[in-house]
Design a protein around this motif. Structure first.
Motif, short mmCIF file in Angstrom:
data_model
loop_
_atom_site.label_atom_id
_atom_site.label_comp_id
_atom_site.label_asym_id
_atom_site.label_seq_id
_atom_site.Cartn_x
_atom_site.Cartn_y
_atom_site.Cartn_z
N ILE A 57 64.17 129.00 -54.11
CA ILE A 57 64.20 127.54 -54.08
C ILE A 57 65.55 126.98 -53.62
O ILE A 57 65.60 125.92 -53.02
N ALA A 58 66.62 127.68 -53.89
CA ALA A 58 67.94 127.21 -53.46
C ALA A 58 68.01 127.20 -51.93
O ALA A 58 68.56 126.25 -51.34
N ASP A 59 67.48 128.20 -51.29
CA ASP A 59 67.48 128.26 -49.83
C ASP A 59 66.61 127.17 -49.22
O ASP A 59 66.96 126.57 -48.20
N ILE A 60 65.48 126.91 -49.84
CA ILE A 60 64.59 125.86 -49.35
C ILE A 60 65.26 124.50 -49.51
O ILE A 60 65.22 123.66 -48.61
N ALA A 61 65.91 124.28 -50.65
CA ALA A 61 66.63 123.02 -50.87
C ALA A 61 67.75 122.85 -49.84
O ALA A 61 67.91 121.78 -49.25
N ALA A 62 68.49 123.91 -49.60
CA ALA A 62 69.59 123.84 -48.62
C ALA A 62 69.04 123.65 -47.21
O ALA A 62 69.59 122.86 -46.43
N GLY A 63 67.98 124.35 -46.89
CA GLY A 63 67.41 124.24 -45.55
C GLY A 63 66.87 122.86 -45.25
O GLY A 63 66.90 122.41 -44.10
N SER A 64 66.41 122.18 -46.28
CA SER A 64 65.82 120.86 -46.07
C SER A 64 66.85 119.81 -45.66
O SER A 64 66.49 118.76 -45.15
N MET A 65 68.12 120.07 -45.84
CA MET A 65 69.14 119.07 -45.50
C MET A 65 69.78 119.31 -44.13
O MET A 65 70.55 118.49 -43.66
#
Length: 102
Positions: free
Chosen positions: A82-90
């Protein structure tokens, strides 16, 4: 939303099983949501000196993320979480806000 997906469809495993790794994933997802996204939005919406300050802070936050990614494919280590998905979304906002160089 991502935690719901993780709990509902176990085969997707967006959170690590190990409690320490799970805590790290939550930490980095929260860091992105609480630190990175607000400063990036400030870069996009502010002007003048406020925008310059926000740009500097956003760059510092992104350097922290970059440091965590040293010698790793993902914030979660070998697998996306989830951390990678959160970071990727920005990242679109980072590029469109002129925060990165190059």
């Amino acid at each position: 939303m991502l935690e719901y997906i993780d709990e509902t469809w176990k085969q997707l495993a967006l959170l690590p099983q190990d409690t320490y790794d799970r805590a790290k994933a939550h930490f980095w997802a929260k860091f992105v949501d609480a630190k990175c996204v607000p400063t990036i939005m400030s870069v996009i919406t502010q002007k003048g000196e406020d925008q310059q300050r926000a740009t500097k802070e956003a760059q510092q936050n992104l350097k922290i993320l970059e440091g965590e990614l040293e010698r790793k494919l993902f914030l979660g280590g070998d697998t996306i979480n989830i951390a990678d998905i959160a970071a990727g979304s920005m990242w679109y906002c980072v590029k469109s806000g002129g925060i990165t160089q190059g």
